[in-house]
Motif scaffolding. Structure first.
Motif, PDB file in Angstrom:
ATOM      1  N   VAL A  99       7.761  10.544   1.133  1.00  0.00           N
ATOM      2  CA  VAL A  99       6.423   9.952   1.204  1.00  0.00           C
ATOM      3  C   VAL A  99       6.296   8.878   0.127  1.00  0.00           C
ATOM      4  O   VAL A  99       6.698   9.090  -1.018  1.00  0.00           O
ATOM      5  CB  VAL A  99       5.340  11.039   0.989  1.00  0.00           C
ATOM      6  N   GLU A 100       5.724   7.736   0.491  1.00  0.00           N
ATOM      7  CA  GLU A 100       5.464   6.665  -0.471  1.00  0.00           C
ATOM      8  C   GLU A 100       4.265   7.050  -1.338  1.00  0.00           C
ATOM      9  O   GLU A 100       3.271   7.557  -0.833  1.00  0.00           O
ATOM     10  CB  GLU A 100       5.194   5.371   0.268  1.00  0.00           C
ATOM     11  N   ALA A 101       4.377   6.812  -2.641  1.00  0.00           N
ATOM     12  CA  ALA A 101       3.313   7.173  -3.583  1.00  0.00           C
ATOM     13  C   ALA A 101       3.156   6.064  -4.616  1.00  0.00           C
ATOM     14  O   ALA A 101       4.050   5.248  -4.808  1.00  0.00           O
ATOM     15  CB  ALA A 101       3.660   8.481  -4.279  1.00  0.00           C
ATOM     16  N   THR A 102       2.009   6.079  -5.291  1.00  0.00           N
ATOM     17  CA  THR A 102       1.722   5.101  -6.340  1.00  0.00           C
ATOM     18  C   THR A 102       1.605   5.828  -7.676  1.00  0.00           C
ATOM     19  O   THR A 102       0.906   6.839  -7.775  1.00  0.00           O
ATOM     20  CB  THR A 102       0.400   4.366  -6.038  1.00  0.00           C
ATOM     21  N   ILE A 103       2.277   5.294  -8.687  1.00  0.00           N
ATOM     22  CA  ILE A 103       2.187   5.856 -10.030  1.00  0.00           C
ATOM     23  C   ILE A 103       0.765   5.643 -10.531  1.00  0.00           C
ATOM     24  O   ILE A 103       0.239   4.528 -10.466  1.00  0.00           O
ATOM     25  CB  ILE A 103       3.186   5.183 -10.997  1.00  0.00           C
ATOM     26  N   ILE A 104       0.141   6.710 -11.032  1.00  0.00           N
ATOM     27  CA  ILE A 104      -1.231   6.614 -11.531  1.00  0.00           C
ATOM     28  C   ILE A 104      -1.273   5.682 -12.741  1.00  0.00           C
ATOM     29  O   ILE A 104      -0.481   5.816 -13.666  1.00  0.00           O
ATOM     30  CB  ILE A 104      -1.775   8.011 -11.894  1.00  0.00           C
ATOM     31  N   GLY A 105      -2.195   4.721 -12.708  1.00  0.00           N
ATOM     32  CA  GLY A 105      -2.364   3.785 -13.810  1.00  0.00           C
ATOM     33  C   GLY A 105      -1.426   2.596 -13.772  1.00  0.00           C
ATOM     34  O   GLY A 105      -1.451   1.758 -14.665  1.00  0.00           O
ATOM     35  N   GLU A 106      -0.598   2.530 -12.749  1.00  0.00           N
ATOM     36  CA  GLU A 106       0.343   1.411 -12.612  1.00  0.00           C
ATOM     37  C   GLU A 106       0.229   0.849 -11.200  1.00  0.00           C
ATOM     38  O   GLU A 106      -0.388   1.444 -10.331  1.00  0.00           O
ATOM     39  CB  GLU A 106       1.783   1.884 -12.856  1.00  0.00           C
ATOM     40  N   HIS A 107       0.852  -0.265 -10.988  1.00  0.00           N
ATOM     41  CA  HIS A 107       0.878  -0.856  -9.645  1.00  0.00           C
ATOM     42  C   HIS A 107       2.276  -0.705  -9.064  1.00  0.00           C
ATOM     43  O   HIS A 107       2.724  -1.535  -8.289  1.00  0.00           O
ATOM     44  CB  HIS A 107       0.481  -2.331  -9.693  1.00  0.00           C
ATOM     45  N   ARG A 108       2.930   0.382  -9.443  1.00  0.00           N
ATOM     46  CA  ARG A 108       4.308   0.613  -9.010  1.00  0.00           C
ATOM     47  C   ARG A 108       4.336   1.691  -7.936  1.00  0.00           C
ATOM     48  O   ARG A 108       3.692   2.730  -8.057  1.00  0.00           O
ATOM     49  CB  ARG A 108       5.145   1.047 -10.219  1.00  0.00           C
ATOM     50  N   THR A 109       5.096   1.412  -6.885  1.00  0.00           N
ATOM     51  CA  THR A 109       5.242   2.354  -5.786  1.00  0.00           C
ATOM     52  C   THR A 109       6.599   3.029  -5.885  1.00  0.00           C
ATOM     53  O   THR A 109       7.595   2.397  -6.235  1.00  0.00           O
ATOM     54  CB  THR A 109       5.129   1.605  -4.438  1.00  0.00           C
ATOM     55  N   VAL A 110       6.617   4.329  -5.597  1.00  0.00           N
ATOM     56  CA  VAL A 110       7.855   5.110  -5.578  1.00  0.00           C
ATOM     57  C   VAL A 110       7.882   5.901  -4.277  1.00  0.00           C
ATOM     58  O   VAL A 110       6.883   6.013  -3.583  1.00  0.00           O
ATOM     59  CB  VAL A 110       7.945   6.078  -6.782  1.00  0.00           C
ATOM     60  N   VAL A 111       9.020   6.461  -3.976  1.00  0.00           N
ATOM     61  CA  VAL A 111       9.140   7.353  -2.823  1.00  0.00           C
ATOM     62  C   VAL A 111       9.374   8.758  -3.352  1.00  0.00           C
ATOM     63  O   VAL A 111      10.327   8.997  -4.103  1.00  0.00           O
ATOM     64  CB  VAL A 111      10.286   6.919  -1.885  1.00  0.00           C
ATOM     65  N   LEU A 112       8.477   9.668  -2.976  1.00  0.00           N
ATOM     66  CA  LEU A 112       8.660  11.072  -3.333  1.00  0.00           C
ATOM     67  C   LEU A 112       9.624  11.665  -2.302  1.00  0.00           C
ATOM     68  O   LEU A 112       9.361  11.612  -1.103  1.00  0.00           O
ATOM     69  CB  LEU A 112       7.325  11.816  -3.272  1.00  0.00           C
ATOM     70  N   PRO A 113      10.748  12.217  -2.752  1.00  0.00           N
ATOM     71  CA  PRO A 113      11.734  12.706  -1.792  1.00  0.00           C
ATOM     72  C   PRO A 113      11.324  14.018  -1.120  1.00  0.00           C
ATOM     73  O   PRO A 113      10.469  14.755  -1.623  1.00  0.00           O
ATOM     74  CB  PRO A 113      12.982  12.895  -2.649  1.00  0.00           C
ATOM     75  N   LEU A 114      11.944  14.278  -0.010  1.00  0.00           N
ATOM     76  CA  LEU A 114      11.807  15.551   0.677  1.00  0.00           C
ATOM     77  C   LEU A 114      12.001  16.675  -0.341  1.00  0.00           C
ATOM     78  O   LEU A 114      12.857  16.573  -1.207  1.00  0.00           O
ATOM     79  CB  LEU A 114      12.884  15.641   1.762  1.00  0.00           C
ATOM     80  N   GLY A 115      11.197  17.704  -0.294  1.00  0.00           N
ATOM     81  CA  GLY A 115      11.331  18.830  -1.216  1.00  0.00           C
ATOM     82  C   GLY A 115      10.509  18.724  -2.483  1.00  0.00           C
ATOM     83  O   GLY A 115      10.490  19.654  -3.278  1.00  0.00           O
TER      84      GLY A 115
END
Length: 73
Positions: free
Chosen positions: A16-32
């Motif tokens: 799932v795509e997620a956004t770091i709180i307080g930043e404008h950076r997107t990460v992908v949270l992996p399965l599990g």
């Protein structure tokens, strides 16, 4: 499927795509990834989606993502 409430936890069944709180950076949270429900969208007995939070130890940060109810738990 049982409806989740705020503060319930579950494991992501897909990345799932997620956004770091307080930043404008997107990460992908992996399965599990273990996530905590912070907001329920829609009727609490039959929600449409959940806003979830995950802690990222590598970044020492939290990230927020929206997960459709059918993909939760």
């Amino acid at each position: 499927m049982n409806a989740m409430r705020e503060n319930d936890t579950f494991v992501l069944s897909k990345p799932v795509e997620a956004t770091i709180i307080g930043e404008h950076r997107t990460v992908v949270l992996p399965l599990g990834t273990v996530v905590t429900v912070v907001l329920v969208f829609g009727d609490p007995s039959s929600p449409a989606a959940y806003e979830v939070e995950a802690f990222l130890p590598k970044d020492d940060a939290y990230a927020l993502a929206t997960v459709e109810a059918r993909d939760a738990g």
